[in-house]
Design a protein around this motif. Structure first.
Motif, PDB file in Angstrom:
ATOM      1  N   VAL A   1      50.660  33.077  54.806  1.00  0.00           N
ATOM      2  CA  VAL A   1      49.594  32.417  55.714  1.00  0.00           C
ATOM      3  C   VAL A   1      49.529  33.412  56.978  1.00  0.00           C
ATOM      4  N   GLU A   2      50.348  34.164  57.294  1.00  0.00           N
ATOM      5  CA  GLU A   2      50.174  34.992  58.269  1.00  0.00           C
ATOM      6  C   GLU A   2      48.921  36.091  58.077  1.00  0.00           C
ATOM      7  N   ASP A   3      49.417  36.529  56.861  1.00  0.00           N
ATOM      8  CA  ASP A   3      48.278  37.527  56.243  1.00  0.00           C
ATOM      9  C   ASP A   3      46.845  37.057  56.311  1.00  0.00           C
ATOM     10  N   PHE A   4      46.850  35.797  55.684  1.00  0.00           N
ATOM     11  CA  PHE A   4      45.648  35.270  55.250  1.00  0.00           C
ATOM     12  C   PHE A   4      44.960  34.858  56.887  1.00  0.00           C
ATOM     13  N   ILE A   5      45.413  34.218  57.792  1.00  0.00           N
ATOM     14  CA  ILE A   5      45.077  33.815  59.227  1.00  0.00           C
ATOM     15  C   ILE A   5      44.442  35.206  59.976  1.00  0.00           C
ATOM     16  N   LEU A   6      45.429  36.435  59.957  1.00  0.00           N
ATOM     17  CA  LEU A   6      45.109  37.329  60.527  1.00  0.00           C
ATOM     18  C   LEU A   6      44.048  38.256  59.964  1.00  0.00           C
ATOM     19  N   GLU A   7      43.880  38.353  58.613  1.00  0.00           N
ATOM     20  CA  GLU A   7      42.729  38.992  57.727  1.00  0.00           C
ATOM     21  C   GLU A   7      41.356  38.384  57.846  1.00  0.00           C
ATOM     22  N   ASN A   8      41.519  37.081  58.145  1.00  0.00           N
ATOM     23  CA  ASN A   8      40.270  36.305  57.992  1.00  0.00           C
ATOM     24  C   ASN A   8      39.867  35.643  59.677  1.00  0.00           C
ATOM     25  N   GLN A   9      40.726  36.317  60.519  1.00  0.00           N
ATOM     26  CA  GLN A   9      40.416  35.316  61.937  1.00  0.00           C
ATOM     27  C   GLN A   9      39.098  35.505  62.429  1.00  0.00           C
ATOM     28  N   TYR A  10      38.168  36.618  62.155  1.00  0.00           N
ATOM     29  CA  TYR A  10      36.851  36.615  62.312  1.00  0.00           C
ATOM     30  C   TYR A  10      35.857  35.786  61.594  1.00  0.00           C
ATOM     31  N   HIS A  11      36.419  34.911  60.537  1.00  0.00           N
ATOM     32  CA  HIS A  11      35.791  34.185  59.598  1.00  0.00           C
ATOM     33  C   HIS A  11      35.991  32.782  59.623  1.00  0.00           C
ATOM     34  N   LEU A  12      36.377  32.378  60.760  1.00  0.00           N
ATOM     35  CA  LEU A  12      36.902  30.761  60.976  1.00  0.00           C
ATOM     36  C   LEU A  12      35.786  29.898  60.951  1.00  0.00           C
ATOM     37  N   PRO A  13      35.953  28.530  60.320  1.00  0.00           N
ATOM     38  CA  PRO A  13      37.219  27.987  60.235  1.00  0.00           C
ATOM     39  C   PRO A  13      37.896  28.453  58.730  1.00  0.00           C
ATOM     40  N   LEU A  14      39.115  28.273  58.602  1.00  0.00           N
ATOM     41  CA  LEU A  14      39.786  28.824  57.318  1.00  0.00           C
ATOM     42  C   LEU A  14      40.307  27.409  56.621  1.00  0.00           C
ATOM     43  N   LYS A  15      40.539  27.293  55.512  1.00  0.00           N
ATOM     44  CA  LYS A  15      41.189  25.997  54.812  1.00  0.00           C
ATOM     45  C   LYS A  15      42.598  26.702  54.100  1.00  0.00           C
ATOM     46  N   ILE A  16      43.696  25.945  54.466  1.00  0.00           N
ATOM     47  CA  ILE A  16      45.021  26.094  53.844  1.00  0.00           C
ATOM     48  C   ILE A  16      45.286  24.937  53.005  1.00  0.00           C
ATOM     49  N   ILE A  17      45.499  25.125  51.409  1.00  0.00           N
ATOM     50  CA  ILE A  17      45.804  23.881  50.769  1.00  0.00           C
ATOM     51  C   ILE A  17      47.356  24.128  50.642  1.00  0.00           C
ATOM     52  N   THR A  18      47.766  22.882  51.119  1.00  0.00           N
ATOM     53  CA  THR A  18      49.427  22.932  51.224  1.00  0.00           C
ATOM     54  C   THR A  18      49.906  21.964  49.999  1.00  0.00           C
ATOM     55  N   GLY A  19      49.104  21.064  49.719  1.00  0.00           N
ATOM     56  CA  GLY A  19      49.605  20.018  48.694  1.00  0.00           C
ATOM     57  C   GLY A  19      50.301  19.019  49.879  1.00  0.00           C
ATOM     58  N   ASN A  20      51.129  17.913  49.039  1.00  0.00           N
ATOM     59  CA  ASN A  20      51.573  17.055  49.890  1.00  0.00           C
ATOM     60  C   ASN A  20      52.980  17.288  50.677  1.00  0.00           C
ATOM     61  N   SER A  21      53.420  18.593  50.266  1.00  0.00           N
ATOM     62  CA  SER A  21      54.916  18.996  50.735  1.00  0.00           C
ATOM     63  C   SER A  21      54.924  18.884  52.336  1.00  0.00           C
ATOM     64  N   THR A  22      55.635  18.361  52.890  1.00  0.00           N
ATOM     65  CA  THR A  22      56.065  18.524  54.401  1.00  0.00           C
ATOM     66  C   THR A  22      56.499  19.512  54.690  1.00  0.00           C
ATOM     67  N   ARG A  23      57.316  20.094  54.057  1.00  0.00           N
ATOM     68  CA  ARG A  23      58.254  21.735  54.258  1.00  0.00           C
ATOM     69  C   ARG A  23      56.953  22.477  54.531  1.00  0.00           C
ATOM     70  N   MET A  24      56.035  22.670  53.504  1.00  0.00           N
ATOM     71  CA  MET A  24      55.020  23.665  53.346  1.00  0.00           C
ATOM     72  C   MET A  24      53.994  23.591  54.594  1.00  0.00           C
ATOM     73  N   LYS A  25      53.616  22.054  54.781  1.00  0.00           N
ATOM     74  CA  LYS A  25      53.025  22.119  56.065  1.00  0.00           C
ATOM     75  C   LYS A  25      53.480  22.630  57.436  1.00  0.00           C
ATOM     76  N   VAL A  26      54.884  22.307  57.503  1.00  0.00           N
ATOM     77  CA  VAL A  26      55.572  22.605  58.981  1.00  0.00           C
ATOM     78  C   VAL A  26      55.723  24.296  58.819  1.00  0.00           C
ATOM     79  N   LEU A  27      55.904  24.937  57.861  1.00  0.00           N
ATOM     80  CA  LEU A  27      55.794  26.403  57.945  1.00  0.00           C
ATOM     81  C   LEU A  27      54.409  26.871  58.366  1.00  0.00           C
ATOM     82  N   CYS A  28      53.357  26.101  57.614  1.00  0.00           N
ATOM     83  CA  CYS A  28      52.260  26.699  58.078  1.00  0.00           C
ATOM     84  C   CYS A  28      51.935  26.442  59.408  1.00  0.00           C
TER      85      CYS A  28
END
Length: 71
Positions: free
Chosen positions: A18-45
């Motif tokens: 996630v860090e690599d993705f948002i920093l590499e694409n910070q000038y192309h916002l908005p960005l979409k991160i697909i987490t699925g329904n995992s609460t833990r995955m969302k919290v980490l993001c």
């Protein structure tokens, strides 16, 4: 909109991906991160997004994704 799909990603890999993705694409916002329904995955993001002072929201029509906005 650029998309990062985390399906199949192990929890210990999420922060770096996630860090690599948002920093590499910070000038192309908005960005979409697909987490699925995992609460833990969302919290980490959320932790990575907030650490870098980006805004975000979870669309009410699809709770399995995060939209990253400008910081």
């Amino acid at each position: 909109m650029k998309v990062l799909d985390l399906h199949g990603t192990k929890h210990h890999q999420v922060s770096v991906k996630v860090e690599d993705f948002i920093l590499e694409n910070q000038y192309h916002l908005p960005l979409k991160i697909i987490t699925g329904n995992s609460t833990r995955m969302k919290v980490l993001c959320f932790e990575v997004i907030e650490r870098h002072d980006f805004g975000y929201f979870v669309p009410s029509d699809n709770l399995g994704q995060i939209i990253v906005l400008t910081n």
